[in-house]
Design an enzyme around this catalytic site. Sequence first.
Site, PDB file in Angstrom:
ATOM      1  N   ARG A 144      -6.507   4.678   9.714  1.00 58.36           N
ATOM      2  CA  ARG A 144      -6.377   3.250  10.048  1.00 58.36           C
ATOM      3  C   ARG A 144      -6.847   2.922  11.476  1.00 58.36           C
ATOM      4  O   ARG A 144      -7.031   1.756  11.810  1.00 58.36           O
ATOM      5  CB  ARG A 144      -4.923   2.824   9.923  1.00 58.36           C
ATOM      6  CG  ARG A 144      -4.306   3.031   8.547  1.00 58.36           C
ATOM      7  CD  ARG A 144      -4.824   2.022   7.559  1.00 58.36           C
ATOM      8  NE  ARG A 144      -4.179   2.184   6.275  1.00 58.36           N
ATOM      9  CZ  ARG A 144      -2.977   1.697   5.965  1.00 58.36           C
ATOM     10  NH1 ARG A 144      -2.295   1.005   6.864  1.00 58.36           N
ATOM     11  NH2 ARG A 144      -2.476   1.882   4.770  1.00 58.36           N
ATOM     12  N   LEU A 157       0.837  -1.207   0.000  1.00 60.77           N
ATOM     13  CA  LEU A 157       0.000   0.000   0.000  1.00 60.77           C
ATOM     14  C   LEU A 157       0.872   1.257   0.000  1.00 60.77           C
ATOM     15  O   LEU A 157       1.956   1.270   0.567  1.00 60.77           O
ATOM     16  CB  LEU A 157      -0.874   0.018   1.257  1.00 60.77           C
ATOM     17  CG  LEU A 157      -1.911  -1.087   1.393  1.00 60.77           C
ATOM     18  CD1 LEU A 157      -2.580  -1.000   2.762  1.00 60.77           C
ATOM     19  CD2 LEU A 157      -2.943  -1.021   0.273  1.00 60.77           C
ATOM     20  N   HIS A 201       0.325   7.334   9.745  1.00 66.09           N
ATOM     21  CA  HIS A 201       0.250   6.931  11.151  1.00 66.09           C
ATOM     22  C   HIS A 201       0.754   8.041  12.063  1.00 66.09           C
ATOM     23  O   HIS A 201       1.582   8.864  11.646  1.00 66.09           O
ATOM     24  CB  HIS A 201       1.114   5.684  11.408  1.00 66.09           C
ATOM     25  CG  HIS A 201       0.555   4.409  10.862  1.00 66.09           C
ATOM     26  ND1 HIS A 201       1.290   3.538  10.094  1.00 66.09           N
ATOM     27  CD2 HIS A 201      -0.670   3.835  11.006  1.00 66.09           C
ATOM     28  CE1 HIS A 201       0.544   2.485   9.780  1.00 66.09           C
ATOM     29  NE2 HIS A 201      -0.655   2.641  10.317  1.00 66.09           N
ATOM     30  N   ASP A 208       2.332  -5.992   2.652  1.00 64.81           N
ATOM     31  CA  ASP A 208       2.838  -5.057   3.669  1.00 64.81           C
ATOM     32  C   ASP A 208       3.305  -5.765   4.935  1.00 64.81           C
ATOM     33  O   ASP A 208       3.552  -5.105   5.959  1.00 64.81           O
ATOM     34  CB  ASP A 208       1.740  -4.043   4.027  1.00 64.81           C
ATOM     35  CG  ASP A 208       1.517  -3.030   2.908  1.00 64.81           C
ATOM     36  OD1 ASP A 208       2.433  -2.238   2.653  1.00 64.81           O
ATOM     37  OD2 ASP A 208       0.440  -3.063   2.282  1.00 64.81           O
ATOM     38  N   ARG A 258      -4.495  -5.779   5.135  1.00 65.18           N
ATOM     39  CA  ARG A 258      -3.510  -6.071   6.174  1.00 65.18           C
ATOM     40  C   ARG A 258      -4.097  -6.854   7.346  1.00 65.18           C
ATOM     41  O   ARG A 258      -3.348  -7.261   8.245  1.00 65.18           O
ATOM     42  CB  ARG A 258      -2.867  -4.769   6.659  1.00 65.18           C
ATOM     43  CG  ARG A 258      -2.187  -3.984   5.530  1.00 65.18           C
ATOM     44  CD  ARG A 258      -1.191  -2.983   6.030  1.00 65.18           C
ATOM     45  NE  ARG A 258      -0.165  -3.648   6.820  1.00 65.18           N
ATOM     46  CZ  ARG A 258       0.763  -3.030   7.533  1.00 65.18           C
ATOM     47  NH1 ARG A 258       0.784  -1.718   7.555  1.00 65.18           N
ATOM     48  NH2 ARG A 258       1.649  -3.704   8.223  1.00 65.18           N
ATOM     49  N   CYS A 304       8.193   0.878  11.753  1.00 63.29           N
ATOM     50  CA  CYS A 304       7.289  -0.102  11.131  1.00 63.29           C
ATOM     51  C   CYS A 304       7.920  -1.485  11.011  1.00 63.29           C
ATOM     52  O   CYS A 304       7.221  -2.497  10.964  1.00 63.29           O
ATOM     53  CB  CYS A 304       6.900   0.362   9.734  1.00 63.29           C
ATOM     54  SG  CYS A 304       6.465   2.090   9.608  1.00 63.29           S
ATOM     55  N   GLU A 341       5.180  -3.868  12.865  1.00 62.21           N
ATOM     56  CA  GLU A 341       4.754  -3.067  14.019  1.00 62.21           C
ATOM     57  C   GLU A 341       3.238  -2.896  14.080  1.00 62.21           C
ATOM     58  O   GLU A 341       2.662  -2.747  15.160  1.00 62.21           O
ATOM     59  CB  GLU A 341       5.407  -1.682  13.962  1.00 62.21           C
ATOM     60  CG  GLU A 341       4.956  -0.794  15.118  1.00 62.21           C
ATOM     61  CD  GLU A 341       5.596   0.571  15.081  1.00 62.21           C
ATOM     62  OE1 GLU A 341       6.312   0.888  16.027  1.00 62.21           O
ATOM     63  OE2 GLU A 341       5.388   1.305  14.107  1.00 62.21           O
ATOM     64  N   ASP A 342       2.606  -2.893  12.905  1.00 63.69           N
ATOM     65  CA  ASP A 342       1.162  -2.623  12.900  1.00 63.69           C
ATOM     66  C   ASP A 342       0.328  -3.776  13.423  1.00 63.69           C
ATOM     67  O   ASP A 342      -0.869  -3.608  13.648  1.00 63.69           O
ATOM     68  CB  ASP A 342       0.720  -2.239  11.479  1.00 63.69           C
ATOM     69  CG  ASP A 342       1.301  -0.893  11.085  1.00 63.69           C
ATOM     70  OD1 ASP A 342       1.235   0.029  11.909  1.00 63.69           O
ATOM     71  OD2 ASP A 342       1.857  -0.788   9.976  1.00 63.69           O
TER      72      ASP A 342
END
Length: 262
Positions: free
Chosen positions: A137, A24, A168, A66, A91, A255, A71-72
């Site tokens: 997000r 993305l 973010h 991704d 994701r 990330c 980290e997400d």
Amino acid sequence: MTNPATHFSHAISRRPGASATKGLRATDRGAPDLARMRSAHDAYIAALRSTGAKVTVLDAEEDFPDAMFVEDTALCLPDGAIMMRPGAASRMGEVAQMRPTLAALFNDLRDIGGPGHIEGGDILFTGREVLVGKSARTDAAGVAELRIILDEWGYSLRELQTPEGVLHFKTDCSLLDPETILSTRLLDTGGCFDGYRVLHLPEGEEAAANAIRFNDVVLLPDGFPKTAEMLTREGYDIRPIDNTDCALLDGGMSCLSLRFNI
Ligand code: GLY
């Protein structure tokens, strides 16, 4: 005692897959160069390991372009780990891929069950509090669910707003030490960092805002000389890492890893 927001015994990272070229991005500025991205990733892992931390490097996950931005998928704290619920539909499946790894490491593993969404990139743990920026997000319901878990663990959560057009919250800020935050001027409005010392990114170098303090070093995107000079002058031991290709996917230093103490 070391601060759990800056000092870590472990990190988890994931190798970039060939599918990373389909990751993305807000603006298409061309496909990442996979060879250069992998080489930069190797340098990133080496910098983490140079501090003495154990770094687990997971295999690439081709089904999720991704997935290198681990980290997400989770928030790791001394009390346990919380699996996130990404706001990007493509994701969502990354969380299930990460869960078994964290389940093997943390006795207390929680899940954001929904219906809200929250991504780790919107969460900055400073040691004294957890700052969460709502964004495209991360929504209020996701933050509310996180707050219930953090209340139980005794953390204070402050809900903030990631600026429009910024992916973010941590795209625009980083923790340099328990008292000091590196931030863009755009993010540092409205008192969101009151009580901290704030270092502003030099004009034109806002893209260097996503750095990480990891033990005694700061990993910083390479190519931002004024920021590097400022941080060096402030006494930080910086490790510049090539972020050219991750930046094409709106990714940065934070990330690429989950960082924690066990
Ligand atoms: N490419 C990183 C993200 O959009 O989540």
